[in-house]
Write an enzyme that holds these catalytic residues in place. Structure first.
Site, PDB file in Angstrom:
ATOM      1  N   ASN A 151       0.973  -1.156   0.070  1.00 34.76           N
ATOM      2  CA  ASN A 151       0.005   0.242   0.011  1.00 34.76           C
ATOM      3  C   ASN A 151       0.885   1.227  -0.136  1.00 34.76           C
ATOM      4  O   ASN A 151       1.786   1.379   0.902  1.00 34.76           O
ATOM      5  CB  ASN A 151      -0.840  -0.008   1.417  1.00 34.76           C
ATOM      6  CG  ASN A 151      -1.975   0.817   1.274  1.00 34.76           C
ATOM      7  OD1 ASN A 151      -2.612   1.182   2.255  1.00 34.76           O
ATOM      8  ND2 ASN A 151      -2.271   1.544   0.158  1.00 34.76           N
ATOM      9  N   CYS A 182      -5.323   5.625   8.139  1.00 33.92           N
ATOM     10  CA  CYS A 182      -4.720   4.653   7.332  1.00 33.92           C
ATOM     11  C   CYS A 182      -3.676   4.054   8.039  1.00 33.92           C
ATOM     12  O   CYS A 182      -2.893   4.554   8.474  1.00 33.92           O
ATOM     13  CB  CYS A 182      -4.217   5.432   5.970  1.00 33.92           C
ATOM     14  SG  CYS A 182      -3.308   4.289   4.944  1.00 33.92           S
ATOM     15  N   ASN A 233     -15.191   1.802   2.123  1.00 30.29           N
ATOM     16  CA  ASN A 233     -14.310   0.919   1.645  1.00 30.29           C
ATOM     17  C   ASN A 233     -14.914  -0.433   1.597  1.00 30.29           C
ATOM     18  O   ASN A 233     -15.438  -0.833   2.606  1.00 30.29           O
ATOM     19  CB  ASN A 233     -13.031   0.915   2.598  1.00 30.29           C
ATOM     20  CG  ASN A 233     -12.219   2.048   2.698  1.00 30.29           C
ATOM     21  OD1 ASN A 233     -11.721   2.592   1.864  1.00 30.29           O
ATOM     22  ND2 ASN A 233     -12.597   3.090   3.743  1.00 30.29           N
ATOM     23  N   CYS A 242      -5.282  -2.545   2.684  1.00 28.41           N
ATOM     24  CA  CYS A 242      -5.834  -1.457   3.201  1.00 28.41           C
ATOM     25  C   CYS A 242      -5.759  -1.855   4.625  1.00 28.41           C
ATOM     26  O   CYS A 242      -6.159  -2.846   5.485  1.00 28.41           O
ATOM     27  CB  CYS A 242      -7.279  -1.251   2.908  1.00 28.41           C
ATOM     28  SG  CYS A 242      -8.119  -0.101   3.903  1.00 28.41           S
TER      29      CYS A 242
END
Length: 321
Positions: A12, A75, A198, A225
């Protein structure tokens, strides 16, 4: 000269910009334009720009600008890389990082593999309430293991904010076409998730072993993620007690590699504790003038590879055998 880092957690990919080192910090419009340009055009692109700012009560503050210029609340994969950056900058192994929703505890973890540094980060706050995601479906206040034929007729879905909103479905096999179609639908104008969501499909491989693939709001398909894998681990622990061992970490495989999560369930599920443990890899150092940074001019970059990617690839090869 200004130094940016290109980094990743489970592939990511992000760029890190430390605003505290600039003579003049970038205003929001410049940050968003820079994120879009970097993520589209530089070193093969990335999923977002991680901005490090000063914090009154924590070692630093992290902002997450997605590839499309929108801002995410959190995140998990990015937080690991920012934690490593702050750890090396201030020579500390345990501290807190401010995010948009909450200050989160982070700590250096045991390397995942030789030359693959790892960090453990807290994932919080947790909410199942429809107003926090937000979502709207048949006057539900929560969506946990519910059939939603308007999404896909043969699957059940759970929704949770950690604090990014996530919609999760456990499936026998992951159908990327279904995931992509549903992800695009729910991140366009729709009556169910007005701010987007998401979407993750998960396959249970064994006790405390999952594979998760995510269509990420503001990004699209992503290699991994962090908040998605954490949210999926929480739903897994809630719904699949026979395959969940609370004394052990959960191994979560993804298209970019593997992370570990740890779930401490609470009878009040919003008070459960979530931690995400995984690599924090720096692949490139990038230098440019501060003037060019402000002008969003990325034509004269000095790029140096760190050599860490070969170690990460060796780690991925080791887990795939």
């Amino acid at each position: 000269m200004v130094k940016l880092l290109k980094v990743h957690g489970s592939e990511n990919k992000f760029f890190i910009l430390d605003q505290t080192l600039l003579e003049t910090p970038l205003p929001d419009d410049q940050l968003k334009a820079l994120a879009i340009n970097l993520c589209k055009n530089t070193l093969g692109g990335a999923d977002g720009l991680l901005v490090v700012d000063t914090s009154e009560n924590c070692l630093g503050k992290m902002r997450v600008i997605n590839a499309d210029g929108s801002e995410a609340k959190m995140c998990g994969n990015g937080l690991r890389t920012v934690s490593r950056y702050l750890s090396e900058k201030y020579q500390l192994d345990e501290f807190k990082v401010e995010t948009l929703e909450a200050p989160l505890s982070v700590s250096k973890a045991e390397d995942f593999y030789k030359g693959v540094p790892a960090f453990s980060v807290e994932i919080a706050p947790i909410s199942f309430n429809n107003t926090d995601l937000p979502f709207s479906y048949q006057q539900m206040t929560e969506m946990i293991d519910q059939k939603v034929p308007e999404f896909l007729p043969d699957q059940k879905f759970s929704a949770v904010a950690v604090p990014n909103p996530h919609l999760i479905s456990f499936v026998p096999e992951i159908n990327e076409d279904d995931l992509g179609t549903l992800g695009k639908t729910l991140n366009s104008t729709n009556p169910y998730f007005p701010e987007g969501v998401n979407v993750s499909f998960a396959k249970i491989l064994d006790t405390n072993k999952l594979f998760v693939q995510t269509y990420e709001r503001g990004v699209g398909f992503t290699n991994a993620c962090g908040t998605g894998m954490s949210a999926t681990s929480l739903i897994f622990a809630l719904l699949h007690a026979n395959e969940f061992d609370p004394t052990q970490d959960i191994s979560v495989y993804n298209p970019g590699g593997m992370v570990k999560t740890h779930v401490n369930l609470n009878s009040i599920k919003e008070l459960s504790e979530l931690h995400l443990i995984g690599n924090a890899t720096f692949t490139h150092e990038i230098q440019l003038s501060e003037q060019n940074l402000h002008n969003n001019d990325l034509n004269n970059l000095k790029v140096t590879e760190t050599g860490e990617q070969k170690n990460y690839q060796a780690f991925v090869d080791s887990i795939s055998k």
